[in-house]
Design a protein around this motif. Structure first.
Motif, PDB file in Angstrom:
ATOM      1  N   SER A 189       1.529 -11.888 -31.243  1.00 44.15           N
ATOM      2  CA  SER A 189       2.670 -11.253 -30.584  1.00 44.15           C
ATOM      3  C   SER A 189       2.262 -10.066 -29.742  1.00 44.15           C
ATOM      4  CB  SER A 189       3.691 -10.812 -31.647  1.00 44.15           C
ATOM      5  OG  SER A 189       3.077  -9.903 -32.556  1.00 44.15           O
ATOM      6  N   SER A 190       1.161  -9.384 -30.146  1.00 38.93           N
ATOM      7  CA  SER A 190       0.743  -8.194 -29.392  1.00 38.93           C
ATOM      8  C   SER A 190       0.201  -8.554 -28.021  1.00 38.93           C
ATOM      9  CB  SER A 190      -0.342  -7.440 -30.180  1.00 38.93           C
ATOM     10  OG  SER A 190      -1.476  -8.276 -30.370  1.00 38.93           O
ATOM     11  N   ASN A 191      -0.147  -9.820 -27.817  1.00 40.51           N
ATOM     12  CA  ASN A 191      -0.721 -10.225 -26.537  1.00 40.51           C
ATOM     13  C   ASN A 191       0.303 -10.853 -25.602  1.00 40.51           C
ATOM     14  OD1 ASN A 191      -3.263  -9.405 -27.292  1.00 40.51           O
ATOM     15  ND2 ASN A 191      -3.736 -11.366 -28.278  1.00 40.51           N
ATOM     16  N   ARG A 192       1.468 -11.069 -26.047  1.00 40.35           N
ATOM     17  CA  ARG A 192       2.475 -11.694 -25.199  1.00 40.35           C
ATOM     18  C   ARG A 192       2.973 -10.713 -24.154  1.00 40.35           C
ATOM     19  NH1 ARG A 192       5.892 -14.332 -30.201  1.00 40.35           N
ATOM     20  NH2 ARG A 192       4.304 -15.844 -30.852  1.00 40.35           N
ATOM     21  N   PRO A 193       3.177 -11.159 -22.921  1.00 37.37           N
ATOM     22  CA  PRO A 193       3.660 -10.253 -21.880  1.00 37.37           C
ATOM     23  C   PRO A 193       5.052  -9.744 -22.213  1.00 37.37           C
ATOM     24  CG  PRO A 193       3.705 -12.523 -21.121  1.00 37.37           C
ATOM     25  CD  PRO A 193       2.985 -12.533 -22.424  1.00 37.37           C
ATOM     26  N   LYS A 194       5.299  -8.502 -21.829  1.00 36.75           N
ATOM     27  CA  LYS A 194       6.616  -7.914 -22.056  1.00 36.75           C
ATOM     28  C   LYS A 194       7.632  -8.531 -21.104  1.00 36.75           C
ATOM     29  CE  LYS A 194       4.592  -5.214 -24.978  1.00 36.75           C
ATOM     30  NZ  LYS A 194       4.756  -5.387 -26.412  1.00 36.75           N
ATOM     31  N   LYS A 195       8.863  -8.156 -21.267  1.00 37.71           N
ATOM     32  CA  LYS A 195       9.931  -8.686 -20.426  1.00 37.71           C
ATOM     33  C   LYS A 195       9.598  -8.382 -18.971  1.00 37.71           C
ATOM     34  CE  LYS A 195      14.893  -8.480 -19.706  1.00 37.71           C
ATOM     35  NZ  LYS A 195      14.832  -8.190 -18.292  1.00 37.71           N
ATOM     36  N   LEU A 196       9.633  -9.412 -18.136  1.00 38.16           N
ATOM     37  CA  LEU A 196       9.264  -9.276 -16.735  1.00 38.16           C
ATOM     38  C   LEU A 196      10.420  -8.718 -15.941  1.00 38.16           C
ATOM     39  CD1 LEU A 196       7.374 -12.641 -16.287  1.00 38.16           C
ATOM     40  CD2 LEU A 196       6.469 -10.395 -16.888  1.00 38.16           C
ATOM     41  N   THR A 197      10.108  -7.766 -15.079  1.00 34.99           N
ATOM     42  CA  THR A 197      11.129  -7.175 -14.205  1.00 34.99           C
ATOM     43  C   THR A 197      10.574  -7.131 -12.800  1.00 34.99           C
ATOM     44  OG1 THR A 197      10.299  -4.951 -14.633  1.00 34.99           O
ATOM     45  CG2 THR A 197      12.079  -5.752 -16.042  1.00 34.99           C
ATOM     46  N   THR A 198      11.417  -7.024 -11.845  1.00 38.21           N
ATOM     47  CA  THR A 198      10.985  -6.962 -10.440  1.00 38.21           C
ATOM     48  C   THR A 198      10.669  -5.546 -10.064  1.00 38.21           C
ATOM     49  OG1 THR A 198      13.217  -6.591  -9.598  1.00 38.21           O
ATOM     50  CG2 THR A 198      12.516  -8.877  -9.885  1.00 38.21           C
ATOM     51  N   GLY A 199       9.948  -5.387  -8.974  1.00 41.32           N
ATOM     52  CA  GLY A 199       9.607  -4.050  -8.501  1.00 41.32           C
ATOM     53  C   GLY A 199      10.846  -3.281  -8.089  1.00 41.32           C
ATOM     54  N   HIS A 200      11.848  -3.985  -7.631  1.00 33.76           N
ATOM     55  CA  HIS A 200      13.080  -3.337  -7.183  1.00 33.76           C
ATOM     56  C   HIS A 200      13.800  -2.673  -8.365  1.00 33.76           C
ATOM     57  CE1 HIS A 200      16.699  -2.568  -4.852  1.00 33.76           C
ATOM     58  NE2 HIS A 200      17.417  -3.198  -5.825  1.00 33.76           N
ATOM     59  N   GLU A 201      13.773  -3.392  -9.517  1.00 32.07           N
ATOM     60  CA  GLU A 201      14.471  -2.860 -10.682  1.00 32.07           C
ATOM     61  C   GLU A 201      13.739  -1.662 -11.262  1.00 32.07           C
ATOM     62  OE1 GLU A 201      16.429  -7.012 -12.297  1.00 32.07           O
ATOM     63  OE2 GLU A 201      14.448  -6.364 -12.978  1.00 32.07           O
ATOM     64  N   GLN A 202      12.421  -1.600 -11.005  1.00 32.40           N
ATOM     65  CA  GLN A 202      11.673  -0.464 -11.504  1.00 32.40           C
ATOM     66  C   GLN A 202      11.657   0.681 -10.506  1.00 32.40           C
ATOM     67  OE1 GLN A 202      10.406  -0.204 -14.587  1.00 32.40           O
ATOM     68  NE2 GLN A 202      11.443  -2.113 -14.996  1.00 32.40           N
TER      69      GLN A 202
ATOM     70  N   ALA B 153       0.829  -1.207   0.000  1.00 33.49           N
ATOM     71  CA  ALA B 153       0.000   0.000   0.000  1.00 33.49           C
ATOM     72  C   ALA B 153       0.863   1.256   0.000  1.00 33.49           C
ATOM     73  CB  ALA B 153      -0.928  -0.003   1.201  1.00 33.49           C
ATOM     74  N   GLY B 154       2.046   1.166   0.630  1.00 30.28           N
ATOM     75  CA  GLY B 154       2.934   2.326   0.643  1.00 30.28           C
ATOM     76  C   GLY B 154       3.686   2.521  -0.656  1.00 30.28           C
ATOM     77  N   THR B 155       3.728   1.511  -1.501  1.00 33.51           N
ATOM     78  CA  THR B 155       4.480   1.589  -2.755  1.00 33.51           C
ATOM     79  C   THR B 155       3.587   1.820  -3.971  1.00 33.51           C
ATOM     80  OG1 THR B 155       6.095   0.048  -1.820  1.00 33.51           O
ATOM     81  CG2 THR B 155       6.144   0.366  -4.211  1.00 33.51           C
ATOM     82  N   PHE B 156       2.398   1.258  -3.935  1.00 34.35           N
ATOM     83  CA  PHE B 156       1.506   1.296  -5.104  1.00 34.35           C
ATOM     84  C   PHE B 156       0.296   2.179  -4.850  1.00 34.35           C
ATOM     85  CE2 PHE B 156       3.893  -2.624  -5.452  1.00 34.35           C
ATOM     86  CZ  PHE B 156       4.222  -2.681  -6.807  1.00 34.35           C
ATOM     87  N   ASP B 157      -0.229   2.714  -5.952  1.00 40.69           N
ATOM     88  CA  ASP B 157      -1.444   3.526  -5.860  1.00 40.69           C
ATOM     89  C   ASP B 157      -2.666   2.660  -5.533  1.00 40.69           C
ATOM     90  OD1 ASP B 157      -0.033   5.842  -6.567  1.00 40.69           O
ATOM     91  OD2 ASP B 157      -0.206   5.345  -8.699  1.00 40.69           O
ATOM     92  N   TYR B 158      -2.677   1.454  -6.090  1.00 38.84           N
ATOM     93  CA  TYR B 158      -3.780   0.525  -5.838  1.00 38.84           C
ATOM     94  C   TYR B 158      -3.223  -0.869  -5.589  1.00 38.84           C
ATOM     95  CZ  TYR B 158      -7.047   4.026  -7.619  1.00 38.84           C
ATOM     96  OH  TYR B 158      -7.768   5.178  -7.799  1.00 38.84           O
ATOM     97  N   VAL B 159      -3.810  -1.543  -4.592  1.00 39.35           N
ATOM     98  CA  VAL B 159      -3.473  -2.932  -4.304  1.00 39.35           C
ATOM     99  C   VAL B 159      -4.767  -3.737  -4.422  1.00 39.35           C
ATOM    100  CG1 VAL B 159      -2.576  -4.583  -2.626  1.00 39.35           C
ATOM    101  CG2 VAL B 159      -1.628  -2.250  -2.733  1.00 39.35           C
ATOM    102  N   ILE B 160      -4.810  -4.621  -5.400  1.00 39.03           N
ATOM    103  CA  ILE B 160      -5.988  -5.463  -5.615  1.00 39.03           C
ATOM    104  C   ILE B 160      -5.630  -6.885  -5.180  1.00 39.03           C
ATOM    105  CG2 ILE B 160      -7.695  -6.284  -7.275  1.00 39.03           C
ATOM    106  CD1 ILE B 160      -7.689  -3.252  -6.903  1.00 39.03           C
ATOM    107  N   ILE B 161      -6.356  -7.419  -4.196  1.00 40.70           N
ATOM    108  CA  ILE B 161      -6.077  -8.752  -3.678  1.00 40.70           C
ATOM    109  C   ILE B 161      -7.196  -9.703  -4.101  1.00 40.70           C
ATOM    110  CG2 ILE B 161      -5.654 -10.143  -1.631  1.00 40.70           C
ATOM    111  CD1 ILE B 161      -4.737  -7.650  -0.183  1.00 40.70           C
ATOM    112  N   ASP B 162      -6.818 -10.712  -4.853  1.00 38.63           N
ATOM    113  CA  ASP B 162      -7.767 -11.754  -5.243  1.00 38.63           C
ATOM    114  C   ASP B 162      -7.857 -12.772  -4.110  1.00 38.63           C
ATOM    115  OD1 ASP B 162      -9.391 -13.531  -6.654  1.00 38.63           O
ATOM    116  OD2 ASP B 162      -7.648 -14.575  -7.495  1.00 38.63           O
ATOM    117  N   ALA B 163      -8.993 -12.789  -3.404  1.00 38.56           N
ATOM    118  CA  ALA B 163      -9.151 -13.638  -2.218  1.00 38.56           C
ATOM    119  C   ALA B 163      -9.974 -14.871  -2.549  1.00 38.56           C
ATOM    120  CB  ALA B 163      -9.825 -12.845  -1.101  1.00 38.56           C
ATOM    121  N   PRO B 164      -9.873 -15.929  -1.737  1.00 36.43           N
ATOM    122  CA  PRO B 164     -10.673 -17.134  -1.948  1.00 36.43           C
ATOM    123  C   PRO B 164     -12.164 -16.842  -1.766  1.00 36.43           C
ATOM    124  CG  PRO B 164      -8.826 -17.569  -0.493  1.00 36.43           C
ATOM    125  CD  PRO B 164      -8.914 -16.084  -0.634  1.00 36.43           C
TER     126      PRO B 164
END
Length: 475
Positions: free
Chosen positions: A462-475, A370-381
């Motif tokens: 190809s337009s639907n393939r996810p882009k190169k994945l990076t960690t939050g730390h690298e961003q 919550a302190g890092t992101f504008d929105y946190v969406i949690i998918d719960a059971p």
């Protein structure tokens, strides 16, 4: 129910009603075919009395007397004194009581006429019986009811004004009438079954029914879309579809709903599995990211994780590893696509998901996100399956409850809401999932994107393939 509700029942169950109507029509045709035809022969007798010297007074008196005796004669005609001799003469295999049921005798009002109608499976037989009844009745009147005087005359005269003719067509069955009655009966039965099914059906079928159960606002309606079945991330693969537009409408409503709150952690759950909570979580998070927000979607359903499959990402490490201090949060966050959209998958399935989700470590993770992101969406059971969602919601701004139209029952929805109220969890809004693409809800939430034709690209383009994945730390 309102009149419109009955029309909706007919529209939704038209196949049932049609089949029932056809069966009713077939039943009417079968009954018509199996019924024994009945013919009716008709004869008429005029009753008159002798008028004395023929003066006007005698004529009037004779007419009055005739009308009086006619009522008695109508009854006599169906008695054994008339019918038994007819049965014996014609050698009929019946009794006087049974024959009387097929003989209808009447007299028009204020007249001295007697109508005799005889029904029989044989046209010729009906005419013969009617004739013989008339002749036997004349004899009974002449010999017993009004016997002849010394001069050989009777005070009552009976004259046949219409001879019994052989009828050409049967009076029953009437094919057209039977077919119409069968069709009507089939329609009524089919429609009645449809109404009973509706009355016994406890599922939620519309936004209106949700609003009748709870005062919690319905903040979004997601429409049925074939493209969602092909790819869960419809917002990315088919951004011009009506479903994508409804997710964007949901995003806007959520932003207005949370305008005065500093807490932007939202838990998405449902009553049962298979109601679309995970798909809703992902698409809602992605639309928020497309609006320029930095968003993370957390897979809080540790029992049945699906994010790795839906997104095509690595799911071997995730939330569970962070909760047991096997990995740092920054190392398991994965960025997806071009926007500030991050995913925290569930990771490996733990033996104790409820304990992990209710731990202090989970609270720390939620606060850190919550302190890092504008929105946190949690998918719960799902709520009715386990208590995980209620545990996760303690640190959230509130819960978004997904209700799948035509699947979630009213009782299940009511049970979930009462359970959340008991535990003190706040439900911010309800999301109606899988709304039919027609009807009042369609016009209420919008019928697509104006001026744009929906096209569904291939899932593997190809337009639907996810882009190169990076960690939050690298961003």
């Amino acid at each position: 129910m309102e009149l419109r509700d009955y029309a909706v029942i007919l529209r939704k169950n038209w196949v049932l009603v049609l089949i029932s109507s056809i069966l009713g029509l077939a039943l009417g045709a079968g009954i018509t075919f199996l019924m024994t035809p009945k013919y009716e022969a008709h004869t008429q007798i005029f009753v008159s009395t002798r008028a004395g010297d023929g003066s006007t007074g005698d004529l009037a008196q004779g007419a009055d007397y005739s009308r009086q005796v006619v009522n008695s004669y109508v009854t006599v005609l169906t008695t054994s004194v008339v019918l038994i001799p007819v049965i014996e003469k014609l050698q009929l295999d019946t009794t006087s009581e049974e024959l009387a049921k097929d003989v209808k005798v009447s007299s028009p009002a204020d007249s001295t006429l007697i109508d005799i109608r005889v029904q029989d499976p044989s046209a010729e037989q009906s005419a013969v019986i009617a004739f013989e009844i008339g002749e036997r009745f004349k004899e009974v009147v002449r010999t017993e009811l009004a016997p002849e005087t010394r001069d050989g005359t009777s005070p009552v005269t009976l004259t046949s004004t219409q001879r019994a003719l052989v009828p050409e067509d049967p009076i029953s069955p009437v094919p057209v009438l039977n077919l119409l009655l069968g069709l009507l009966a089939g329609f009524v039965v089919g429609y009645t079954i449809a109404v009973i099914r509706k009355a016994m059906d406890n599922r939620v079928h519309s936004v209106k029914e949700i609003e009748e159960i709870t005062n919690i606002p319905v903040i979004g309606g997601i429409y049925k879309d074939q493209s969602i079945e092909e790819d869960a991330l419809v917002v990315s693969t088919n951004p011009q579809s009506s479903s994508s537009e409804s997710y964007r409408t949901l995003r806007t409503n959520l932003q207005f709903l949370n305008v005065d709150s500093e807490n932007s952690v939202f838990v998405v759950s449902s009553a049962n599995a298979g109601e679309g909570k995970s798909t809703t979580s992902l698409n809602l998070a992605l639309t928020l990211a497309q609006s320029g927000a930095k968003v993370v979607v957390v897979e809080g359903d540790l029992r049945r994780p699906v994010f790795a499959e839906y997104l095509g990402i690595e799911g071997g490490a995730g939330l569970t590893d962070v909760l047991i201090d096997r990995a740092d949060l920054v190392d398991v966050l994965q960025r997806w696509g071009d926007n500030e959209f991050y995913v925290l998958p569930a990771g490996r399935r733990p033996p104790n998901p409820s304990e992990l989700l209710g731990s202090e470590k989970m609270e720390e993770v939620t606060k850190a996100l919550a302190g890092t992101f504008d929105y946190v969406i949690i998918d719960a059971p799902p709520m009715l399956a386990v208590a995980d969602a209620a545990v996760i919601s303690k640190e959230a701004a509130g819960m978004l409850l997904v209700v799948r139209i035509d699947k979630t029952t009213k009782q299940e929805l009511d049970d979930v809401l009462q359970g959340l109220e008991t535990t003190g969890n706040k439900v911010l809004g309800v999301i109606a999932n899988m709304l039919p693409a027609k009807g009042t809800d369609w016009y209420r939430y919008g019928s697509g994107v104006y001026g744009v034709e929906s096209k569904t690209p291939s899932r593997h383009s190809s337009s639907n393939r996810p882009k190169k994945l990076t960690t939050g730390h690298e961003q």
